[in-house]
Design a protein around this motif. Structure first.
Motif, PDB file in Angstrom:
ATOM      1  N   LEU A  18       0.693  -1.266  -0.026  1.00  0.00           N
ATOM      2  CA  LEU A  18       0.045  -0.153  -0.030  1.00  0.00           C
ATOM      3  C   LEU A  18       0.730   1.263   0.123  1.00  0.00           C
ATOM      4  CD1 LEU A  18      -2.646  -1.106   2.461  1.00  0.00           C
ATOM      5  CD2 LEU A  18      -3.131  -1.087  -0.178  1.00  0.00           C
ATOM      6  N   GLN A  19       1.973   1.239   0.533  1.00  0.00           N
ATOM      7  CA  GLN A  19       2.990   2.508   0.570  1.00  0.00           C
ATOM      8  C   GLN A  19       2.239   3.595   0.900  1.00  0.00           C
ATOM      9  OE1 GLN A  19       5.083   2.340  -3.094  1.00  0.00           O
ATOM     10  NE2 GLN A  19       5.891   0.402  -2.615  1.00  0.00           N
ATOM     11  N   GLY A  20       1.285   3.726   2.188  1.00  0.00           N
ATOM     12  CA  GLY A  20       0.870   4.823   2.693  1.00  0.00           C
ATOM     13  C   GLY A  20      -0.694   5.065   1.968  1.00  0.00           C
ATOM     14  N   ARG A  21      -0.992   4.441   0.975  1.00  0.00           N
ATOM     15  CA  ARG A  21      -2.384   4.690   0.180  1.00  0.00           C
ATOM     16  C   ARG A  21      -3.353   3.810   0.821  1.00  0.00           C
ATOM     17  NH1 ARG A  21       0.686   3.613  -5.371  1.00  0.00           N
ATOM     18  NH2 ARG A  21       1.326   1.982  -3.971  1.00  0.00           N
ATOM     19  N   ARG A  22      -4.451   4.160   0.460  1.00  0.00           N
ATOM     20  CA  ARG A  22      -5.700   3.430   1.060  1.00  0.00           C
ATOM     21  C   ARG A  22      -6.104   2.374   0.141  1.00  0.00           C
ATOM     22  NH1 ARG A  22      -7.821   5.186   6.269  1.00  0.00           N
ATOM     23  NH2 ARG A  22      -9.744   3.621   5.469  1.00  0.00           N
ATOM     24  N   THR A  23      -5.953   2.509  -1.184  1.00  0.00           N
ATOM     25  CA  THR A  23      -6.252   1.686  -2.258  1.00  0.00           C
ATOM     26  C   THR A  23      -5.263   1.533  -3.395  1.00  0.00           C
ATOM     27  OG1 THR A  23      -8.573   2.423  -2.034  1.00  0.00           O
ATOM     28  CG2 THR A  23      -8.046   1.240  -4.070  1.00  0.00           C
ATOM     29  N   ILE A  24      -4.988   0.244  -3.782  1.00  0.00           N
ATOM     30  CA  ILE A  24      -3.941   0.116  -4.992  1.00  0.00           C
ATOM     31  C   ILE A  24      -4.835  -0.871  -5.873  1.00  0.00           C
ATOM     32  CG2 ILE A  24      -1.820   0.415  -3.731  1.00  0.00           C
ATOM     33  CD1 ILE A  24      -1.617  -2.720  -3.677  1.00  0.00           C
ATOM     34  N   GLU A  25      -4.217  -0.714  -7.213  1.00  0.00           N
ATOM     35  CA  GLU A  25      -4.556  -1.703  -8.410  1.00  0.00           C
ATOM     36  C   GLU A  25      -3.729  -2.665  -8.330  1.00  0.00           C
ATOM     37  OE1 GLU A  25      -6.242   0.457 -11.552  1.00  0.00           O
ATOM     38  OE2 GLU A  25      -8.207   0.871 -10.394  1.00  0.00           O
ATOM     39  N   ILE A  26      -4.181  -4.059  -8.738  1.00  0.00           N
ATOM     40  CA  ILE A  26      -3.150  -5.163  -8.798  1.00  0.00           C
ATOM     41  C   ILE A  26      -3.451  -5.941 -10.298  1.00  0.00           C
ATOM     42  CG2 ILE A  26      -2.316  -7.341  -7.909  1.00  0.00           C
ATOM     43  CD1 ILE A  26      -3.034  -6.034  -5.154  1.00  0.00           C
ATOM     44  N   SER A  27      -2.859  -6.093 -11.162  1.00  0.00           N
ATOM     45  CA  SER A  27      -2.992  -6.616 -12.322  1.00  0.00           C
ATOM     46  C   SER A  27      -2.654  -8.100 -12.379  1.00  0.00           C
ATOM     47  CB  SER A  27      -2.229  -5.968 -13.466  1.00  0.00           C
ATOM     48  OG  SER A  27      -2.343  -6.667 -14.863  1.00  0.00           O
ATOM     49  N   LYS A  39     -11.270   1.689   7.417  1.00  0.00           N
ATOM     50  CA  LYS A  39     -10.862   2.427   8.492  1.00  0.00           C
ATOM     51  C   LYS A  39     -10.632   1.520   9.701  1.00  0.00           C
ATOM     52  CE  LYS A  39     -13.414   6.418   6.787  1.00  0.00           C
ATOM     53  NZ  LYS A  39     -14.586   7.224   7.118  1.00  0.00           N
ATOM     54  N   LEU A  40     -11.055   0.351   9.613  1.00  0.00           N
ATOM     55  CA  LEU A  40     -10.887  -0.426  10.831  1.00  0.00           C
ATOM     56  C   LEU A  40      -9.741  -1.299  10.837  1.00  0.00           C
ATOM     57  CD1 LEU A  40     -14.821  -1.464  11.465  1.00  0.00           C
ATOM     58  CD2 LEU A  40     -13.540   0.078  12.562  1.00  0.00           C
ATOM     59  N   GLY A  41      -8.807  -1.302   9.641  1.00  0.00           N
ATOM     60  CA  GLY A  41      -7.551  -1.818   9.558  1.00  0.00           C
ATOM     61  C   GLY A  41      -7.893  -3.264   9.013  1.00  0.00           C
ATOM     62  N   LYS A  42      -9.013  -3.602   8.304  1.00  0.00           N
ATOM     63  CA  LYS A  42      -9.132  -4.869   7.451  1.00  0.00           C
ATOM     64  C   LYS A  42      -8.761  -4.398   6.015  1.00  0.00           C
ATOM     65  CE  LYS A  42     -11.815  -6.535  10.825  1.00  0.00           C
ATOM     66  NZ  LYS A  42     -11.432  -7.758  11.424  1.00  0.00           N
ATOM     67  N   LEU A  43      -8.585  -5.808   5.168  1.00  0.00           N
ATOM     68  CA  LEU A  43      -8.274  -5.444   3.701  1.00  0.00           C
ATOM     69  C   LEU A  43      -9.628  -6.160   2.999  1.00  0.00           C
ATOM     70  CD1 LEU A  43      -4.826  -6.532   3.638  1.00  0.00           C
ATOM     71  CD2 LEU A  43      -5.276  -4.393   3.381  1.00  0.00           C
ATOM     72  N   ILE A  44      -9.685  -5.366   1.690  1.00  0.00           N
ATOM     73  CA  ILE A  44     -10.773  -6.218   0.906  1.00  0.00           C
ATOM     74  C   ILE A  44     -10.174  -6.091  -0.446  1.00  0.00           C
ATOM     75  CG2 ILE A  44     -13.109  -5.563  -0.145  1.00  0.00           C
ATOM     76  CD1 ILE A  44     -13.630  -3.708   2.563  1.00  0.00           C
ATOM     77  N   LEU A  45     -10.201  -7.243  -0.958  1.00  0.00           N
ATOM     78  CA  LEU A  45      -9.751  -7.445  -2.497  1.00  0.00           C
ATOM     79  C   LEU A  45     -10.906  -7.486  -3.265  1.00  0.00           C
ATOM     80  CD1 LEU A  45      -7.484  -7.750  -4.221  1.00  0.00           C
ATOM     81  CD2 LEU A  45      -7.508 -10.135  -4.022  1.00  0.00           C
ATOM     82  N   THR A  46     -11.120  -6.713  -4.380  1.00  0.00           N
ATOM     83  CA  THR A  46     -12.280  -6.848  -5.210  1.00  0.00           C
ATOM     84  C   THR A  46     -11.766  -7.096  -6.820  1.00  0.00           C
ATOM     85  OG1 THR A  46     -12.697  -4.564  -5.303  1.00  0.00           O
ATOM     86  CG2 THR A  46     -13.850  -5.952  -3.743  1.00  0.00           C
TER      87      THR A  46
END
Length: 47
Positions: A18-27, A39-46
């Motif tokens: 994440l490098q300080g970001r809240r969202t990244i895109e992965i190919s 905000k609660l420290g969880k991760l979501i992958l969509t």
């Protein structure tokens, strides 16, 4: 530093991705996925 697993791999900290970001895109295999930290420290992958 995270401990090595039985298969010899070492978990990668989410901060390294994440490098300080809240969202990244992965190919992956021609599709784009979004990894989001909540905000609660969880991760979501969509897709």
């Amino acid at each position: 530093m995270a401990a090595r697993r039985a298969d010899g791999s070492t978990p990668l900290p989410s901060e390294a991705l994440l490098q300080g970001r809240r969202t990244i895109e992965i190919s992956h295999n021609g599709a784009v996925y979004r990894l989001q930290a909540t905000k609660l420290g969880k991760l979501i992958l969509t897709k």
